[in-house]
Scaffold this motif. Sequence first.
Motif, PDB file in Angstrom:
ATOM      1  N   MET A   1      41.447  37.079 -25.703  1.00  0.00           N
ATOM      2  CA  MET A   1      40.449  37.313 -24.665  1.00  0.00           C
ATOM      3  C   MET A   1      39.351  38.289 -25.093  1.00  0.00           C
ATOM      4  N   SER A   2      39.696  39.260 -25.951  1.00  0.00           N
ATOM      5  CA  SER A   2      38.717  40.282 -26.328  1.00  0.00           C
ATOM      6  C   SER A   2      37.772  39.797 -27.429  1.00  0.00           C
ATOM      7  N   MET A   3      38.072  38.646 -28.007  1.00  0.00           N
ATOM      8  CA  MET A   3      37.228  38.134 -29.095  1.00  0.00           C
ATOM      9  C   MET A   3      36.267  37.074 -28.591  1.00  0.00           C
ATOM     10  N   SER A   4      35.174  36.893 -29.324  1.00  0.00           N
ATOM     11  CA  SER A   4      34.197  35.870 -28.943  1.00  0.00           C
ATOM     12  C   SER A   4      34.788  34.477 -29.165  1.00  0.00           C
ATOM     13  N   VAL A   5      34.138  33.513 -28.549  1.00  0.00           N
ATOM     14  CA  VAL A   5      34.532  32.109 -28.758  1.00  0.00           C
ATOM     15  C   VAL A   5      34.447  31.775 -30.243  1.00  0.00           C
ATOM     16  N   ARG A   6      33.364  32.226 -30.884  1.00  0.00           N
ATOM     17  CA  ARG A   6      33.172  31.949 -32.320  1.00  0.00           C
ATOM     18  C   ARG A   6      34.355  32.495 -33.133  1.00  0.00           C
ATOM     19  N   ASP A   7      34.716  33.774 -32.879  1.00  0.00           N
ATOM     20  CA  ASP A   7      35.794  34.389 -33.661  1.00  0.00           C
ATOM     21  C   ASP A   7      37.140  33.728 -33.371  1.00  0.00           C
TER      22      ASP A   7
ATOM     23  N   PHE B   1      34.045  19.484 -27.907  1.00  0.00           N
ATOM     24  CA  PHE B   1      33.543  19.982 -26.628  1.00  0.00           C
ATOM     25  C   PHE B   1      32.164  20.613 -26.834  1.00  0.00           C
ATOM     26  N   PRO B   2      31.086  19.832 -26.721  1.00  0.00           N
ATOM     27  CA  PRO B   2      29.734  20.369 -26.920  1.00  0.00           C
ATOM     28  C   PRO B   2      29.428  21.538 -25.979  1.00  0.00           C
ATOM     29  N   GLU B   3      30.152  21.609 -24.842  1.00  0.00           N
ATOM     30  CA  GLU B   3      29.982  22.732 -23.904  1.00  0.00           C
ATOM     31  C   GLU B   3      30.163  24.080 -24.591  1.00  0.00           C
ATOM     32  N   LEU B   4      30.975  24.106 -25.667  1.00  0.00           N
ATOM     33  CA  LEU B   4      31.290  25.383 -26.312  1.00  0.00           C
ATOM     34  C   LEU B   4      30.108  25.937 -27.106  1.00  0.00           C
ATOM     35  N   ALA B   5      29.150  25.071 -27.465  1.00  0.00           N
ATOM     36  CA  ALA B   5      28.048  25.497 -28.343  1.00  0.00           C
ATOM     37  C   ALA B   5      27.297  26.695 -27.777  1.00  0.00           C
ATOM     38  N   GLU B   6      27.014  26.661 -26.492  1.00  0.00           N
ATOM     39  CA  GLU B   6      26.236  27.765 -25.926  1.00  0.00           C
ATOM     40  C   GLU B   6      27.113  28.940 -25.477  1.00  0.00           C
ATOM     41  N   LEU B   7      28.394  28.818 -25.716  1.00  0.00           N
ATOM     42  CA  LEU B   7      29.315  29.899 -25.329  1.00  0.00           C
ATOM     43  C   LEU B   7      29.851  30.663 -26.543  1.00  0.00           C
ATOM     44  N   LEU B   8      29.351  30.324 -27.734  1.00  0.00           N
ATOM     45  CA  LEU B   8      29.963  30.848 -28.964  1.00  0.00           C
ATOM     46  C   LEU B   8      30.009  32.369 -29.025  1.00  0.00           C
ATOM     47  N   ASP B   9      28.971  33.035 -28.471  1.00  0.00           N
ATOM     48  CA  ASP B   9      28.930  34.504 -28.570  1.00  0.00           C
ATOM     49  C   ASP B   9      29.553  35.198 -27.370  1.00  0.00           C
ATOM     50  N   ARG B  10      30.070  34.416 -26.438  1.00  0.00           N
ATOM     51  CA  ARG B  10      30.679  35.019 -25.254  1.00  0.00           C
ATOM     52  C   ARG B  10      32.138  35.407 -25.538  1.00  0.00           C
ATOM     53  N   ARG B  11      32.553  36.494 -24.913  1.00  0.00           N
ATOM     54  CA  ARG B  11      33.953  36.882 -25.051  1.00  0.00           C
ATOM     55  C   ARG B  11      34.825  35.850 -24.351  1.00  0.00           C
ATOM     56  N   ALA B  12      35.921  35.457 -24.980  1.00  0.00           N
ATOM     57  CA  ALA B  12      36.777  34.406 -24.408  1.00  0.00           C
ATOM     58  C   ALA B  12      37.287  34.797 -23.026  1.00  0.00           C
ATOM     59  N   GLY B  13      37.497  36.096 -22.809  1.00  0.00           N
ATOM     60  CA  GLY B  13      37.993  36.578 -21.520  1.00  0.00           C
ATOM     61  C   GLY B  13      37.021  36.325 -20.382  1.00  0.00           C
ATOM     62  N   LEU B  14      35.759  36.079 -20.704  1.00  0.00           N
ATOM     63  CA  LEU B  14      34.758  35.830 -19.667  1.00  0.00           C
ATOM     64  C   LEU B  14      34.584  34.345 -19.367  1.00  0.00           C
ATOM     65  N   LEU B  15      35.286  33.494 -20.103  1.00  0.00           N
ATOM     66  CA  LEU B  15      35.183  32.049 -19.850  1.00  0.00           C
ATOM     67  C   LEU B  15      35.985  31.679 -18.615  1.00  0.00           C
TER      68      LEU B  15
END
Length: 244
Positions: free
Chosen positions: A99-105, A121-135
Motif C-alpha cells: 500500500m505504501s508503494m506506488s503502482v509503478r513500484d 488494464f489500460p486504466e493503470l497507465a494514469e495511476l502509475l505514480d499513485r500510492r497503491a493505498g490510495l487506489l
Amino acid sequence: MTAASPETRTAALSAHGLVAGYGDLAVVRDLEITVHPGEIVALLGPNGAGKSTTLLTLAGELSPIAGEISWFGAPIAGPLHRRARAGLGFVPEERSVIMSMSVRDNLLLGSGGIEPAVELFPELAELLDRRAGLLSGGEQQMLTLARAVARRPKVLLADELSLGLAPIVVDRLFAALRDVATTLDIGVILVEQQARRALEVSDRWYLMRRGEVVAQGTSDGGLDVIQRLYLADHDDSATSAVVA
Ligand SMILES: Nc1ncnc2c1ncn2[C@@H]1O[C@H](COP(=O)(O)OP(=O)(O)OP(=O)(O)O)[C@@H](O)[C@H]1O
Ligand SMILES: [Mg+2]
C-alpha cells in the motif's frame, strides 16, 4: 477454447489423492483436481469448504499431508518461490499489493514489468505514480492481477479476486482473466464465492464441501447442477453463498 480436448493433453497442474491441512489436521481429503493450459477451472463451495487450503497447498505455501501434486506431468514439491520460478502464479485471498508503494513500484516488484500490466488494464497507465493505498478496491485488484499476469505464468491460482468488489468491476476483472487465459495459454484455478460470475468465464468447475469435492462438471448448465445439489441438501445458507 484451445485445440486439443483437455482429456488428451497433459495437465498443467494436477493433484492426486491430495490430503491437506494444518499440522496433522486434515481439512481437505482425497482431492483430485486438474487444470490444463488455457483453461479456467472454478473451485466453488461455501465458507470453510477448504478452497483456500487447497490453493495454498497447490501453491506450495502448505505441505501436503498425503497425495501428489504434478506440474506438467512431473511431481512437484517445495515452496512457492521455487514453483513461481517454474511459472506458477498465486494471488492469495488477502490483497497483496504494498500500500505504501506506488503502482509503478508494485509492478516493478513483480518482475514482469510495467508494459504487459498496462496492456492488460489500460486504466493503470494514469495511476502509475499513485500510492497503491490510495487506489479503489477494484483498482488494487487490477494491479494485483496485472502484476501476476505480467510475469507470464503458466498456471495462475486466484483466491477470491471478487471479494468486496462491485459487480461491474468483477466483470471487468474476469473478462480480462478469460482473455489472457486463452491468448497466453494460462491454466487458471479460480476460487470464488460468486459462482454465477465464475461459471460465466470458466470451462469447468469443482464444488467443494467440508473438505471434499462433491461434484464437478463443465460450465454450461453448471449453475443448475450446483443449485440442485444444494437445494437437495436443504442447506439454504450454503445455497445462497454459492450461487450469489
Ligand atoms: N491456519 C489454520 N489452522 C487450522 N485450521 C484452519 C486454518 N485455516 C483454515 N482452517 C480451517 O480449515 C477449513 C477450511 O478452510 P479454508 O480457508 O480452506 O476454507 P474456504 O473454502 O477457503 O472458505 P472461505 O470461503 O470462507 O474462504 C475451515 O474449517 C477452517 O476453519
Ligand atoms: Mg478461502
